[in-house]
Write a protein that holds these residues in place. Structure first.
Motif, PDB file in Angstrom:
ATOM      1  N   HIS A 110       0.827  -1.210   0.000  1.00 41.17           N
ATOM      2  CA  HIS A 110       0.000   0.000   0.000  1.00 41.17           C
ATOM      3  C   HIS A 110       0.863   1.264   0.000  1.00 41.17           C
ATOM      4  O   HIS A 110       0.346   2.357  -0.238  1.00 41.17           O
ATOM      5  N   LEU A 111       2.156   1.130   0.249  1.00 43.77           N
ATOM      6  CA  LEU A 111       3.051   2.290   0.214  1.00 43.77           C
ATOM      7  C   LEU A 111       3.143   2.875  -1.191  1.00 43.77           C
ATOM      8  O   LEU A 111       3.546   4.023  -1.366  1.00 43.77           O
ATOM      9  N   CYS A 112       2.776   2.083  -2.212  1.00 40.98           N
ATOM     10  CA  CYS A 112       2.785   2.593  -3.588  1.00 40.98           C
ATOM     11  C   CYS A 112       1.561   3.470  -3.871  1.00 40.98           C
ATOM     12  O   CYS A 112       1.413   3.997  -4.974  1.00 40.98           O
ATOM     13  N   LYS A 113       0.682   3.622  -2.870  1.00 40.63           N
ATOM     14  CA  LYS A 113      -0.490   4.497  -2.933  1.00 40.63           C
ATOM     15  C   LYS A 113      -1.381   4.226  -4.147  1.00 40.63           C
ATOM     16  O   LYS A 113      -1.560   5.077  -5.017  1.00 40.63           O
ATOM     17  N   ALA A 154      -7.899  -0.885  -4.219  1.00 45.56           N
ATOM     18  CA  ALA A 154      -7.358  -2.195  -3.877  1.00 45.56           C
ATOM     19  C   ALA A 154      -8.528  -3.175  -3.821  1.00 45.56           C
ATOM     20  O   ALA A 154      -9.565  -2.887  -3.223  1.00 45.56           O
ATOM     21  N   PHE A 155      -8.375  -4.305  -4.484  1.00 42.47           N
ATOM     22  CA  PHE A 155      -9.417  -5.339  -4.521  1.00 42.47           C
ATOM     23  C   PHE A 155      -8.906  -6.566  -3.779  1.00 42.47           C
ATOM     24  O   PHE A 155      -7.786  -7.028  -4.030  1.00 42.47           O
ATOM     25  N   THR A 174      -5.655 -12.995  -2.261  1.00 46.73           N
ATOM     26  CA  THR A 174      -5.131 -12.161  -3.335  1.00 46.73           C
ATOM     27  C   THR A 174      -5.538 -10.704  -3.153  1.00 46.73           C
ATOM     28  O   THR A 174      -6.672 -10.409  -2.781  1.00 46.73           O
ATOM     29  N   VAL A 175      -4.592  -9.818  -3.397  1.00 43.60           N
ATOM     30  CA  VAL A 175      -4.851  -8.378  -3.380  1.00 43.60           C
ATOM     31  C   VAL A 175      -4.408  -7.812  -4.731  1.00 43.60           C
ATOM     32  O   VAL A 175      -3.272  -8.030  -5.162  1.00 43.60           O
ATOM     33  N   CYS A 203      -0.546  -9.019  -5.211  1.00 50.36           N
ATOM     34  CA  CYS A 203       0.218  -9.937  -4.359  1.00 50.36           C
ATOM     35  C   CYS A 203      -0.690 -11.074  -3.909  1.00 50.36           C
ATOM     36  O   CYS A 203      -1.909 -10.923  -3.805  1.00 50.36           O
ATOM     37  N   LYS A 204      -0.074 -12.222  -3.685  1.00 45.98           N
ATOM     38  CA  LYS A 204      -0.798 -13.412  -3.248  1.00 45.98           C
ATOM     39  C   LYS A 204      -0.173 -13.926  -1.954  1.00 45.98           C
ATOM     40  O   LYS A 204       1.048 -13.970  -1.825  1.00 45.98           O
ATOM     41  N   LEU A 205      -1.007 -14.301  -1.022  1.00 47.85           N
ATOM     42  CA  LEU A 205      -0.534 -14.873   0.233  1.00 47.85           C
ATOM     43  C   LEU A 205      -0.840 -16.359   0.259  1.00 47.85           C
ATOM     44  O   LEU A 205      -1.969 -16.773  -0.035  1.00 47.85           O
TER      45      LEU A 205
END
Length: 203
Positions: free
Chosen positions: A151-154, A158-159, A172-173, A193-195
């Motif tokens: 989220h630092l990339c602003k 976000a889904f 997944t985000v 990104c995937k967790l």
């Protein structure tokens, strides 16, 4: 700021007072609605249901850190088609959670029954999963914390979702960016990104 903090517990709120009884130095007051701190809150006293006590701040801080450290290995995440997004840390001693409601849902949607309003977040999540209106997975808190750094990339949006991966699922985000100064999607940038999932849950 000092060693002692005074707590006042009322029917509907909790107040933290620091240095209020002493006229010297900085005074601080923090007030919370009971719903902000507790899933289930009951109080009874002969003083109009008000209880006051003093606590050593360093001991309180140590107790809170110990409670949180107990819960920092696993995190249960659930998403429902009613626009409810829930995080729950749980152990045999304590349950901590946060719930976000009325979020935008892409795809199939459902309305939350009115009887859900008076239930705890954990109960609402569990019933939605049983009815097939929600999915839940368990992820590592360490991995989840690292994913938040994206989220630092602003991003502009976000889904979040639970997506199939092989024979299982993954958290997944997907981040979306707009062209500067507009509301048009920037197609030249892609980030997600995937967790890995520790427990498939209902996902």
């Amino acid at each position: 700021m000092g060693k002692i903090c005074h707590f006042y517990l009322y029917r509907d709120n909790v107040i933290f007072l620091h240095n209020l009884l002493n006229g010297d130095g900085i005074q601080s007051i923090a007030q919370f609605r009971k719903e902000a701190l507790f899933d289930d809150y009951r109080i009874s006293s002969q003083n109009e249901d008000c209880i006051a006590f003093a606590v050593d701040v360093s001991l309180l801080h140590r107790a809170l850190r110990s409670s949180v450290s107990i819960c920092t290995e696993f995190l249960n995440i659930s998403i429902s088609n009613m626009g409810i997004y829930t995080f729950i840390f749980s152990t045999t001693l304590i349950i901590l959670g946060v719930e976000f409601q009325k979020l935008l849902v892409l795809g199939e949607t459902a309305d939350a029954p009115s009887k859900y309003r008076n239930l705890s977040a954990q109960t609402r999540s569990g019933r939605a999963i049983l009815k097939g209106n929600a999915q839940s997975v368990q992820v590592s808190v360490k991995h989840f914390g690292k994913s938040l750094q994206c989220h630092l990339c602003k991003p502009d949006y976000a889904f979040y979702g639970i997506a199939p991966q092989g024979t299982g699922a993954c958290w997944t985000v997907i981040f979306q960016f707009f062209i500067l100064g507009s509301h048009q999607m920037e197609k030249s940038i892609s980030l997600h990104c995937k967790l890995p999932v520790l427990d498939q849950g209902s996902g």
